[in-house]
Design a protein around this motif. Structure first.
Motif, PDB file in Angstrom:
ATOM      1  N   ILE A 122      -1.022   2.408  -7.978  1.00 49.06           N
ATOM      2  CA  ILE A 122      -0.270   2.353  -6.738  1.00 49.06           C
ATOM      3  C   ILE A 122      -1.005   3.525  -5.731  1.00 49.06           C
ATOM      4  O   ILE A 122      -0.784   4.551  -6.219  1.00 49.06           O
ATOM      5  CB  ILE A 122       1.260   2.423  -6.940  1.00 49.06           C
ATOM      6  CG1 ILE A 122       1.650   1.403  -7.580  1.00 49.06           C
ATOM      7  CG2 ILE A 122       1.930   2.807  -5.381  1.00 49.06           C
ATOM      8  CD1 ILE A 122       3.348   1.799  -7.818  1.00 49.06           C
ATOM      9  N   GLU A 123      -1.359   3.214  -4.669  1.00 49.28           N
ATOM     10  CA  GLU A 123      -1.948   4.430  -3.786  1.00 49.28           C
ATOM     11  C   GLU A 123      -1.211   5.443  -3.384  1.00 49.28           C
ATOM     12  O   GLU A 123       0.059   5.115  -3.138  1.00 49.28           O
ATOM     13  CB  GLU A 123      -2.615   3.915  -2.573  1.00 49.28           C
ATOM     14  CG  GLU A 123      -3.793   2.899  -2.958  1.00 49.28           C
ATOM     15  CD  GLU A 123      -4.646   2.296  -1.894  1.00 49.28           C
ATOM     16  OE1 GLU A 123      -4.196   2.650  -0.880  1.00 49.28           O
ATOM     17  OE2 GLU A 123      -5.582   1.361  -2.064  1.00 49.28           O
ATOM     18  N   SER A 124      -1.534   6.652  -3.313  1.00 50.70           N
ATOM     19  CA  SER A 124      -0.833   7.603  -3.152  1.00 50.70           C
ATOM     20  C   SER A 124      -0.005   7.515  -1.648  1.00 50.70           C
ATOM     21  O   SER A 124       1.244   8.031  -1.499  1.00 50.70           O
ATOM     22  CB  SER A 124      -1.382   8.932  -3.099  1.00 50.70           C
ATOM     23  OG  SER A 124      -2.468   8.846  -2.052  1.00 50.70           O
ATOM     24  N   ASP A 125      -0.622   6.791  -0.806  1.00 54.98           N
ATOM     25  CA  ASP A 125      -0.100   6.836   0.574  1.00 54.98           C
ATOM     26  C   ASP A 125       0.910   6.126   0.869  1.00 54.98           C
ATOM     27  O   ASP A 125       1.867   6.145   1.571  1.00 54.98           O
ATOM     28  CB  ASP A 125      -1.161   5.973   1.703  1.00 54.98           C
ATOM     29  CG  ASP A 125      -2.527   7.007   2.054  1.00 54.98           C
ATOM     30  OD1 ASP A 125      -2.054   8.172   1.905  1.00 54.98           O
ATOM     31  OD2 ASP A 125      -3.573   6.427   2.557  1.00 54.98           O
ATOM     32  N   ASN A 126       1.069   5.316  -0.264  1.00 54.27           N
ATOM     33  CA  ASN A 126       2.231   4.215  -0.381  1.00 54.27           C
ATOM     34  C   ASN A 126       3.684   5.115  -0.530  1.00 54.27           C
ATOM     35  O   ASN A 126       4.701   4.884   0.042  1.00 54.27           O
ATOM     36  CB  ASN A 126       2.385   3.126  -1.508  1.00 54.27           C
ATOM     37  CG  ASN A 126       1.451   2.237  -1.042  1.00 54.27           C
ATOM     38  OD1 ASN A 126       1.549   1.448  -0.096  1.00 54.27           O
ATOM     39  ND2 ASN A 126       0.325   1.808  -2.033  1.00 54.27           N
ATOM     40  N   PHE A 127       3.472   6.258  -1.474  1.00 52.54           N
ATOM     41  CA  PHE A 127       4.611   7.002  -1.664  1.00 52.54           C
ATOM     42  C   PHE A 127       4.934   7.798  -0.387  1.00 52.54           C
ATOM     43  O   PHE A 127       6.190   8.126  -0.212  1.00 52.54           O
ATOM     44  CB  PHE A 127       4.157   7.843  -2.960  1.00 52.54           C
ATOM     45  CG  PHE A 127       4.273   7.240  -4.318  1.00 52.54           C
ATOM     46  CD1 PHE A 127       5.335   6.960  -4.901  1.00 52.54           C
ATOM     47  CD2 PHE A 127       3.078   6.809  -4.806  1.00 52.54           C
ATOM     48  CE1 PHE A 127       5.278   6.216  -6.125  1.00 52.54           C
ATOM     49  CE2 PHE A 127       2.834   5.944  -5.884  1.00 52.54           C
ATOM     50  CZ  PHE A 127       3.993   5.829  -6.856  1.00 52.54           C
ATOM     51  N   TYR A 128       3.975   8.306   0.110  1.00 55.17           N
ATOM     52  CA  TYR A 128       4.166   9.459   1.359  1.00 55.17           C
ATOM     53  C   TYR A 128       4.961   8.428   2.508  1.00 55.17           C
ATOM     54  O   TYR A 128       5.828   8.813   2.994  1.00 55.17           O
ATOM     55  CB  TYR A 128       2.887  10.036   1.818  1.00 55.17           C
ATOM     56  CG  TYR A 128       2.166  10.828   0.921  1.00 55.17           C
ATOM     57  CD1 TYR A 128       2.949  11.827   0.178  1.00 55.17           C
ATOM     58  CD2 TYR A 128       1.009  10.486   0.356  1.00 55.17           C
ATOM     59  CE1 TYR A 128       2.536  12.846  -0.730  1.00 55.17           C
ATOM     60  CE2 TYR A 128       0.448  11.350  -0.500  1.00 55.17           C
ATOM     61  CZ  TYR A 128       1.056  12.516  -1.013  1.00 55.17           C
ATOM     62  OH  TYR A 128       0.605  13.204  -1.881  1.00 55.17           O
ATOM     63  N   ASP A 129       4.474   7.032   2.666  1.00 57.24           N
ATOM     64  CA  ASP A 129       4.903   6.324   3.574  1.00 57.24           C
ATOM     65  C   ASP A 129       6.394   5.892   3.328  1.00 57.24           C
ATOM     66  O   ASP A 129       7.356   5.951   4.167  1.00 57.24           O
ATOM     67  CB  ASP A 129       4.097   5.070   3.687  1.00 57.24           C
ATOM     68  CG  ASP A 129       2.833   5.318   4.239  1.00 57.24           C
ATOM     69  OD1 ASP A 129       2.608   6.360   5.097  1.00 57.24           O
ATOM     70  OD2 ASP A 129       1.723   4.459   4.266  1.00 57.24           O
ATOM     71  N   TYR A 130       6.490   5.679   2.033  1.00 55.87           N
ATOM     72  CA  TYR A 130       7.831   5.464   1.526  1.00 55.87           C
ATOM     73  C   TYR A 130       8.980   6.263   1.869  1.00 55.87           C
ATOM     74  O   TYR A 130       9.999   6.203   2.339  1.00 55.87           O
ATOM     75  CB  TYR A 130       7.741   4.906   0.168  1.00 55.87           C
ATOM     76  CG  TYR A 130       9.390   4.890  -0.389  1.00 55.87           C
ATOM     77  CD1 TYR A 130      10.137   3.734  -0.145  1.00 55.87           C
ATOM     78  CD2 TYR A 130       9.681   5.794  -1.430  1.00 55.87           C
ATOM     79  CE1 TYR A 130      11.371   3.800  -0.525  1.00 55.87           C
ATOM     80  CE2 TYR A 130      10.822   5.799  -2.155  1.00 55.87           C
ATOM     81  CZ  TYR A 130      11.847   4.849  -1.590  1.00 55.87           C
ATOM     82  OH  TYR A 130      13.086   4.690  -2.088  1.00 55.87           O
ATOM     83  N   ILE A 131       8.672   7.561   1.233  1.00 50.94           N
ATOM     84  CA  ILE A 131       9.598   8.728   1.453  1.00 50.94           C
ATOM     85  C   ILE A 131       9.935   9.028   2.891  1.00 50.94           C
ATOM     86  O   ILE A 131      11.010   9.382   3.252  1.00 50.94           O
ATOM     87  CB  ILE A 131       8.931  10.232   0.866  1.00 50.94           C
ATOM     88  CG1 ILE A 131      10.006  11.164   0.492  1.00 50.94           C
ATOM     89  CG2 ILE A 131       7.949  10.827   1.919  1.00 50.94           C
ATOM     90  CD1 ILE A 131      10.833  10.465  -0.566  1.00 50.94           C
ATOM     91  N   LEU A 132       9.191   8.848   3.974  1.00 51.10           N
ATOM     92  CA  LEU A 132       9.399   8.871   5.286  1.00 51.10           C
ATOM     93  C   LEU A 132      10.574   8.079   5.697  1.00 51.10           C
ATOM     94  O   LEU A 132      11.256   8.275   6.789  1.00 51.10           O
ATOM     95  CB  LEU A 132       8.262   8.681   6.122  1.00 51.10           C
ATOM     96  CG  LEU A 132       7.012   9.738   6.320  1.00 51.10           C
ATOM     97  CD1 LEU A 132       5.963   9.169   6.943  1.00 51.10           C
ATOM     98  CD2 LEU A 132       7.492  11.087   6.506  1.00 51.10           C
ATOM     99  N   TRP A 133      10.839   6.707   5.176  1.00 59.72           N
ATOM    100  CA  TRP A 133      11.663   6.103   5.723  1.00 59.72           C
ATOM    101  C   TRP A 133      12.930   6.209   4.576  1.00 59.72           C
ATOM    102  O   TRP A 133      14.001   6.207   5.007  1.00 59.72           O
ATOM    103  CB  TRP A 133      11.227   4.501   5.294  1.00 59.72           C
ATOM    104  CG  TRP A 133      10.047   3.997   6.280  1.00 59.72           C
ATOM    105  CD1 TRP A 133       8.935   4.107   6.467  1.00 59.72           C
ATOM    106  CD2 TRP A 133      10.459   3.494   7.696  1.00 59.72           C
ATOM    107  NE1 TRP A 133       8.486   3.579   7.414  1.00 59.72           N
ATOM    108  CE2 TRP A 133       9.307   3.129   8.145  1.00 59.72           C
ATOM    109  CE3 TRP A 133      11.583   3.331   8.376  1.00 59.72           C
ATOM    110  CZ2 TRP A 133       9.054   2.840   9.465  1.00 59.72           C
ATOM    111  CZ3 TRP A 133      11.646   2.857   9.664  1.00 59.72           C
ATOM    112  CH2 TRP A 133      10.427   2.741  10.387  1.00 59.72           C
ATOM    113  N   ALA A 134      12.545   6.460   3.362  1.00 61.87           N
ATOM    114  CA  ALA A 134      13.643   6.485   2.343  1.00 61.87           C
ATOM    115  C   ALA A 134      14.474   7.823   2.343  1.00 61.87           C
ATOM    116  O   ALA A 134      15.800   7.757   2.236  1.00 61.87           O
ATOM    117  CB  ALA A 134      13.151   6.505   0.900  1.00 61.87           C
ATOM    118  N   LEU A 135      13.878   8.768   2.820  1.00 60.31           N
ATOM    119  CA  LEU A 135      14.743  10.282   2.782  1.00 60.31           C
ATOM    120  C   LEU A 135      15.713  10.250   3.903  1.00 60.31           C
ATOM    121  O   LEU A 135      16.889  10.457   3.671  1.00 60.31           O
ATOM    122  CB  LEU A 135      13.707  11.229   3.070  1.00 60.31           C
ATOM    123  CG  LEU A 135      14.264  12.674   3.144  1.00 60.31           C
ATOM    124  CD1 LEU A 135      15.003  13.088   1.576  1.00 60.31           C
ATOM    125  CD2 LEU A 135      13.163  13.648   3.262  1.00 60.31           C
TER     126      LEU A 135
END
Length: 278
Positions: free
Chosen positions: A50-63
């Protein structure tokens, strides 16, 4: 920066003042927990494709969703108070957010996010589960700073017998009495859960797809059920039922049921799957 207001008294909940701006320890600790969890999740995500960008993008919405849901959850079950003090509904910096609420918000966002990116939600959950429980363990120290998540009245001698540092014992003096440090119990349980999951996660042919997450749910809900029963500041339904205990039972039973069902369908092993497979 003033850590203690004075020797032998409670810790100042404000970490730093910049003119009219106050930075609370609660926020500092929660933010630190999120950063640690994100960093560890990115590293594990790379291992499973899983590419790292997916986690950074996810946290922007999830937080933001996690904060909103956590606060809404708390306010709903404390509506008797907040209906009389509506201006305090948004005052999350003073505490009063519910972990279960934040998890609900983050899970909803993850479901939509993984579908939009064609990522297996089960693998995403497996990757983040150990880091989430670590973040929960760290986050409990935010409750400590705000003198929240405490238990019944106890004695100074009892706290000393636990071999706790003096600053924890002092902070457990709440409303004129010493309290059982249930925040500390849960923090230790969560950190232990992180260690167990991390040690076991990379053992071949131990966890199938989704089972690391389900193990996290079982571990956390079991501990939360027991520790919640010790607390005296729980969110309640009526005057007898603790909300978190009810939810813990539902989650524990549901996780076991899913674990059994998914085993029967023989899902791929955690370390032998394609991360984009749903």
């Amino acid at each position: 920066m003033q850590f203690w207001q004075s020797l032998g008294t409670a810790i100042n909940p404000i970490a730093l003042k910049l003119g009219p701006i106050q930075i609370h320890w609660y926020g500092v600790i929660i933010a630190s927990a999120v950063i640690i969890a994100l960093t560890l999740s990115v590293r594990e995500g790379q291992r499973v494709g899983i590419e790292s960008d997916n986690f950074y993008d996810y946290i922007l919405w999830a937080l933001p969703a996690a904060i909103i849901f956590a606060r809404a959850y708390y306010v709903i079950f404390e509506w008797g108070y907040y209906s009389q003090h509506p201006a305090e509904i948004i005052a999350v910096w003073d505490g009063g957010i519910a972990i279960y609420g934040s998890l609900i918000g983050a899970l909803l966002v993850m479901w939509f996010f993984c579908r939009s990116r064609s990522i297996s939600i089960w693998i995403m959950l497996d990757v983040v589960a150990p880091t989430v429980i670590l973040a929960q363990g760290i986050g409990r120290w935010g409750n400590f700073m705000n003198q929240e998540a405490f238990g019944k009245i106890t004695s100074h001698a009892f706290l000393q017998d636990l071999h706790l540092p003096t600053f924890i014992i002092n902070q457990m003096y709440i409303s004129g009495a010493y309290r059982i440090p249930t925040f500390f119990y849960e923090s230790c349980w969560d950190v232990l859960g992180f260690v167990v999951l991390i040690i076991l996660r990379h053992r071949h042919h131990l966890f199938r797809q989704g089972e690391i997450f389900l193990s996290y749910v079982m571990w956390y809900s079991a501990g939360r059920f027991v520790i919640e029963g010790m607390r005296t500041d729980s969110l309640m339904i009526g005057n007898t039922i603790r909300v978190s205990q009810v939810l813990s039972v539902i989650l524990f039973v549901g996780a076991i049921a899913l674990f059994i069902i998914r085993r029967r369908h023989k899902y791929p092993w955690y370390l032998e799957i394609d991360a984009t497979r749903k």
